[in-house]
Design an enzyme around this catalytic site. Structure first.
Site, PDB file in Angstrom:
ATOM      1  N   GLU A 136      55.746  26.427  61.567  1.00  0.00           N
ATOM      2  CA  GLU A 136      56.874  27.272  60.721  1.00  0.00           C
ATOM      3  C   GLU A 136      58.295  27.457  61.169  1.00  0.00           C
ATOM      4  O   GLU A 136      58.849  28.517  61.195  1.00  0.00           O
ATOM      5  CB  GLU A 136      56.429  28.425  60.196  1.00  0.00           C
ATOM      6  CG  GLU A 136      55.013  28.419  59.436  1.00  0.00           C
ATOM      7  CD  GLU A 136      54.608  29.537  58.767  1.00  0.00           C
ATOM      8  OE1 GLU A 136      54.982  30.706  59.353  1.00  0.00           O
ATOM      9  OE2 GLU A 136      53.614  29.650  57.812  1.00  0.00           O
TER      10      GLU A 136
ATOM     11  N   GLU B 268      48.258  25.441  57.074  1.00  0.00           N
ATOM     12  CA  GLU B 268      47.595  26.747  56.754  1.00  0.00           C
ATOM     13  C   GLU B 268      47.511  26.867  55.391  1.00  0.00           C
ATOM     14  O   GLU B 268      48.492  26.449  54.294  1.00  0.00           O
ATOM     15  CB  GLU B 268      48.413  27.717  57.475  1.00  0.00           C
ATOM     16  CG  GLU B 268      48.596  27.824  58.885  1.00  0.00           C
ATOM     17  CD  GLU B 268      49.574  28.783  59.431  1.00  0.00           C
ATOM     18  OE1 GLU B 268      49.797  29.962  58.721  1.00  0.00           O
ATOM     19  OE2 GLU B 268      50.052  28.545  60.488  1.00  0.00           O
TER      20      GLU B 268
HETATM   21  C1  BG6 Z   1      51.958  32.028  58.916  1.00  0.00           C
HETATM   22  C2  BG6 Z   1      51.810  32.031  60.452  1.00  0.00           C
HETATM   23  O1  BG6 Z   1      53.129  32.316  58.670  1.00  0.00           O
HETATM   24  O2  BG6 Z   1      51.298  32.839  58.212  1.00  0.00           O
HETATM   25  C3  BG6 Z   1      50.501  32.483  61.077  1.00  0.00           C
HETATM   26  O3  BG6 Z   1      51.837  30.757  60.909  1.00  0.00           O
HETATM   27  C4  BG6 Z   1      50.194  33.698  60.318  1.00  0.00           C
HETATM   28  O4  BG6 Z   1      50.585  32.734  62.305  1.00  0.00           O
HETATM   29  C5  BG6 Z   1      49.840  33.375  58.954  1.00  0.00           C
HETATM   30  O5  BG6 Z   1      48.999  34.537  60.560  1.00  0.00           O
HETATM   31  C6  BG6 Z   1      49.404  34.532  57.945  1.00  0.00           C
HETATM   32  O6  BG6 Z   1      50.254  35.646  57.927  1.00  0.00           O
HETATM   33  P1  BG6 Z   1      50.037  37.129  58.430  1.00  0.00           P
HETATM   34  O7  BG6 Z   1      51.178  37.762  58.702  1.00  0.00           O
HETATM   35  O8  BG6 Z   1      48.818  37.522  57.195  1.00  0.00           O
HETATM   36  O9  BG6 Z   1      49.172  36.985  59.652  1.00  0.00           O
END
Ligand code: BG6
Length: 481
Positions: free
Chosen positions: A186, A380
């Site tokens: 990201e 993701e």
């Molecule tokens: C993304 C990241 O932004 O979102 C992860 O690459 C992160 O590292 C994921 O865990 C979910 O976000 P959060 O803040 O709910 O853990």
């Protein structure tokens, strides 16, 4: 029609949210390890968007128990058991990251720490033993504190060499074993939380905006150099870039909202991909730099590197969408992946206020494939929820199944629209520490980890209902969705 035959199914974690063992075998301290968990009462409103010098100084002597990313889910010791569970679900790919702070505790040491190398060797071997492609993210939100203290953040060009040495070590070590790589997680999050990607301390230095953009530029150059090096070492390597796709729609049909939306999308999402996929800065960044007095320290050699070192696939995370308007006055804001936006009345949201929008995934795939014509990788996607096992130790997470089912149906439609999609790794196939709030109770996994926000618990792993559901989807290559 549907997903390609060799579609890669799996999940993704990051080292700094899972490994723990924060000071094992000489590892150096990193930015995520100076961040405390937020108060759950404030979870909808708050995201950790900055780190200050004071936070760093305090963290050096404060009790470890305040800093959840220091213990993670102890993946450093449990990886064999965890990877075996992923294999049980039928994963054909497992995305994880490698910490530079483990391999090079002193960023200028010429050779990596052999103990750290042995750990990552073993993670790779476990994946291969279970017939899973290891997909390595070279840098995932874990700059060592030394990046700031010794170099003043990524705006220092020395970081390019340090990163390339690290990447070179991984490429040579895992040639013939690891095919898929992502240079930076990201990378566009530098706009929202520069400590995560650039190792920058909030508001310090004479010209913060200039430093931020020079830091981003240096990461583009580092990524391009790494791509070229990787292809030299093994032409069959596939190297991707990655943004957090902050998907946005116009707030209304007012053309001014449509333009505001386009501008946001260009600035926050597409511009980053343009540099890494097309190999040059788009006109709207050049215009922005001129108008805001941002002066990139670049030369012709770097411009040539950007042109030549373009990526093989376009990676992105997708969690949610929001609306953008010309003016936010009088409109309701919602939370989100480091980036709030305007509420969309047509969507529901998670307990953290992240709006759930499966159709947006199809939209984003088509937008990116249309613009770049390179294979896409959904790196993701997932939802956080508060969960507890019932008396029989079961977790009935039907909401998570619904979330994934709807997103995967839309991803399949995107494939049927003609987008070339290489694979899909869910975020957090196993519960882990939240990146933005450092809570354990924001659970994403198909696998429950018995551990609370303060790190207490047995650490036992339990299969949630979604575990069996995802296993079935993988077994049918998504035909049964
Ligand atoms: C993304 C990241 O932004 O979102 C992860 O690459 C992160 O590292 C994921 O865990 C979910 O976000 P959060 O803040 O709910 O853990």
């Amino acid at each position: 029609m549907g997903f390609r035959k060799d579609f890669l199914w799996g999940g993704a974690i990051s080292a700094c949210q899972a490994e723990g063992a924060w000071d094992a075998d000489g590892k150096a301290m990193t930015f995520p390890e100076v961040i405390q968990a937020i108060d759950p009462a404030k979870r909808k409103a708050m995201q950790q968007a900055y780190v200050t010098r004071q936070m760093i100084d305090e963290a050096k002597t404060a009790p470890v128990s305040r800093y959840p990313k220091r213990w993670g889910i102890d993946f450093y010791h449990t990886y064999k058991q965890d990877i075996a569970l992923f294999a049980e679900m039928g994963f054909s790919v497992f995305r994880f990251s490698v910490q530079i702070a483990r391999l090079y505790p002193d960023l200028e040491q010429p050779e990596p720490n052999p103990k750290a190398l042995a750990f990552y060797d073993s993670v790779v071997e476990e994946c291969l033993r279970h017939h899973m492609e290891p997909l390595i993210t070279i840098s995932h939100f874990d700059p060592p504190i030394a990046v700031w203290e010794q170099y003043g953040g990524w705006s220092n060009k020395k970081m390019i060499d340090i990163y390339c040495k690290f990447a070179h070590c991984l490429f040579t070590r895992y040639r013939g074993k690891v095919k898929y790589w992502v240079t930076f997680n990201e990378i566009n999050m530098a706009l929202k939380a520069p400590f995560k990607t650039l190792g920058m301390v909030s508001g310090e230095g004479p010209d913060y905006e200039n430093a931020r953009w020079n830091g981003i530029h240096n990461q583009f150059v580092a990524s391009a150099k790494a791509v070229l090096d990787a292809h030299r070492i093994d032409p069959s390597f596939r190297i991707g870039c990655m943004i957090a796709d902050l998907a946005t729609y116009p707030y209304s049909t007012d053309p001014n909202d449509v333009v505001a939306n386009q501008t946001f999308d260009q600035f926050s999402n597409l511009g980053f991909l343009d540099v890494m996929v097309k190999g040059a800065y788009p006109y709207f960044y050049q215009n922005y730099f001129e108008r805001h007095g941002i002066c990139l320290h670049e030369n012709e050699e770097e411009q040539a590197l950007l042109r030549r070192g373009t990526v093989d696939f376009v990676g992105f995370s997708y969690y949610m969408s929001f609306l953008t308007a010309q003016s936010t006055i009088g409109k309701q804001m919602i939370g989100g992946n480091m980036s709030g936006g305007l509420k969309n009345e047509k969507l529901t949201a998670t307990e953290w206020g992240w709006q759930i929008d499966p159709v947006g995934l199809r939209y984003v795939c088509n937008q990116l494939y249309d613009r770049y014509r390179k294979p896409l990788f959904v790196l993701e996607n997932g939802m956080g929820a508060v969960e507890q096992p019932d008396a029989e130790g079961k977790i009935h997470d039907d909401y998570r199944i619904a979330y994934f089912r709807e997103h995967l149906r839309q991803l399949k439609l995107a494939a049927e629209d003609g987008c070339d999609i290489l694979g899909y790794t869910t975020w957090g196939p196993i519960d882990l520490i939240s990146s933005s709030t450092s809570e354990m109770s924001k659970r994403y996994g198909f696998i429950y980890v018995d551990q609370d926000d303060t790190g207490h618990g047995t650490g036992r792993r339990l299969r949630k209902d979604s575990f069996y559901w995802y296993r079935d989807v993988i077994a049918h290559n998504g035909e049964n969705l």
